[in-house]
Design a protein around this motif. Structure first.
Motif: not given
Lengths: 167, 167
Positions: B26, B29, B52, B56
DNA sequence: TTAAACTTTCAAAAATAAATGAAAGTTTGT
DNA sequence: ACAAACTTTCATTTATTTTTGAAAGTTTAA
């Protein structure tokens, strides 16, 4: 600190480092173990020293051989196989670099090429995307070529490189 | 391929690459998303685009800021915060290298120093251990110094380096 | 000072990655 | 050809890492 303790500490540390760099912990630990062994090690020994199962040992030894950084050895009069690690560090670095380039960088470059080739139409957003991914492609390609170049220096490329950088 | 598809593919690829290099998916990303955005992105946007949760997004944006490769921006008249990524790739590489050196290489060096300093007594096994860990220490130290040197070139160190290597 | 607007934290849940071990496969000496 | 000695495979279990989301915390404008 005595030998056994030092050896264990080294194996643990190398294993932890491996997992931070995308190599699995056991694989790195086995490699560490072989690196500091002055003679070939059997699978039994690996299992015993690292307290891991036969399957685990087998799979990770295989993976290390696929990477070209661990070799099988046969001892005269012995049925079972022994293993040794590449101990020349320049050679080791080159092999690791080559393997990661092949497995990770080359495929990523292919995708970067693809996505940077869309037609940018006229929005600033799309123009920026194409521009940025192009730059990234050039950068990664250059870094990857540098890795390739390393392999041309047969000996002590890192030392020579450091000298050059320092001008 | 159209823009949206290309963007998504890029984000996915960069995320996968990140996880192979010890950076969580993540986090990579989000960084990818910010890199190709031509203007600051809000946390809501990040959540929406990557699907998400708030927590997060918050944690990973924080981590990226700790690494010094993502910045907060404030828009006039806007209450919420926006984020941008370091887009200069030389700068990005230097910051990542510096951070990984600090977090991973320096501690490993310390341990290598420790374990290579045991008294080798007289067994060949122990001598080999000390010899090999010493070599490893020198090698890793040299590689780490190279990373430090990178930061001294303020601009386009990679291009210059490649030129030099190619002689 | 208050409350709306927003962000962070963290225990629990979910997802992912790695390890086990028994069964299948292979090799080698007789 | 056989069987002992050894290795590999892979479905299942275990461990690790990541994500969630609700509660706690913070900031700002009025």
């Amino acid at each position: 600190m005595e030998f056994k303790e030092a050896k264990n500490k080294f194996v643990q540390t190398w294993g932890a480092l491996g997992s931070q760099w995308g190599i699995n912990k056991t694989m790195a630990q086995i490699h560490a173990l072989l690196m500091v062994s002055n003679e070939p090690v059997s699978m039994e020994d690996v299992m015993e020293e690292l307290q891991i199962s036969r399957g685990n040992a087998s799979m990770n030894l295989r993976a290390l051989m696929d990477w070209g950084i661990v070799y099988k050895e046969y001892k005269a009069g012995e049925r079972r196989e022994f293993f040794t690690a590449e101990k020349d560090l320049d050679e080791l670095a080159v092999k690791i670099a080559r393997e990661r380039s092949k497995r990770e960088i080359k495929p990523a470059l292919k995708i970067l090429k693809e996505v940077s080739s869309i037609e940018a139409k006229d929005s600033a957003e799309e123009k920026h995307f194409v521009d940025q991914t192009n730059k990234l492609y050039d950068f990664v390609l250059k870094a990857d070529n540098m890795l390739d170049k390393m392999t041309e220096f047969k000996e002590n490329w890192l030392g020579r490189l450091v000298l050059k950088i320092m001008k």
